[in-house]
Design a protein around this motif. Structure first.
Motif, PDB file in Angstrom:
ATOM      1  N   ILE A  61     -36.820  -4.614   7.061  1.00  9.62           N
ATOM      2  CA  ILE A  61     -35.950  -3.804   6.056  1.00  9.62           C
ATOM      3  C   ILE A  61     -35.691  -4.515   5.026  1.00  9.62           C
ATOM      4  O   ILE A  61     -35.744  -4.190   4.012  1.00  9.62           O
ATOM      5  CB  ILE A  61     -34.895  -2.834   6.804  1.00  9.62           C
ATOM      6  CG1 ILE A  61     -35.618  -2.030   7.776  1.00  9.62           C
ATOM      7  CG2 ILE A  61     -33.890  -2.533   5.660  1.00  9.62           C
ATOM      8  CD1 ILE A  61     -34.513  -1.364   8.640  1.00  9.62           C
ATOM      9  N   VAL A 101     -36.699  -5.744  13.137  1.00 15.72           N
ATOM     10  CA  VAL A 101     -36.475  -4.462  12.357  1.00 15.72           C
ATOM     11  C   VAL A 101     -35.332  -4.980  11.029  1.00 15.72           C
ATOM     12  O   VAL A 101     -35.812  -4.631   9.896  1.00 15.72           O
ATOM     13  CB  VAL A 101     -35.853  -3.473  13.410  1.00 15.72           C
ATOM     14  CG1 VAL A 101     -35.714  -2.122  12.264  1.00 15.72           C
ATOM     15  CG2 VAL A 101     -36.884  -3.356  14.238  1.00 15.72           C
ATOM     16  N   GLY A 131     -32.270   2.327   9.424  1.00 12.32           N
ATOM     17  CA  GLY A 131     -33.143   2.033  10.524  1.00 12.32           C
ATOM     18  C   GLY A 131     -32.345   2.059  11.848  1.00 12.32           C
ATOM     19  O   GLY A 131     -31.065   2.242  12.027  1.00 12.32           O
TER      20      GLY A 131
END
Length: 99
Positions: free
Chosen positions: A30, A26, A63
């Motif tokens: 990003i 993740v 996030g």
């Protein structure tokens, strides 16, 4: 039946490793999006912090991962090209000379 039980046990055993990798993936996604928007990789950092530490990280939460127990925090690095700093020509309309 025994194969199903062994596969289930293997999945449960390896799930903590998958959770760690998911935070890293993740974070990498990003990073790609931020760089695609024109920000150099040297101009920011992303930190993975626990939910209760996100407000102390000094950045913006961009996030989450690890079943929403971790937050990814964006921090802009000072590199001399900070767009938020005022230029010497910045002023109000009252500063302009009357014509």
């Amino acid at each position: 039946m025994n194969k199903t039980l062994l596969v289930g046990l293997a999945v449960l055993t390896l799930s903590p490793l998958a959770a760690i990798a998911s935070c890293d993936s993740v974070k990498a996604d990003i990073t790609k999006k931020i760089v695609a928007n024109g920000v150099p990789e040297s101009g920011f950092k992303l930190d993975i912090v626990a939910n209760d530490q996100a407000d102390k990280a000094g950045g913006q939460v961009v996030g989450h991962c690890d079943n929403d127990t971790q937050k990814i925090v964006y921090s802009k690095l000072a590199d001399g090209s900070d767009e938020t700093s005022a230029s010497p020509k910045t002023g109000s309309s009252q500063d302009a000379t009357a014509q």
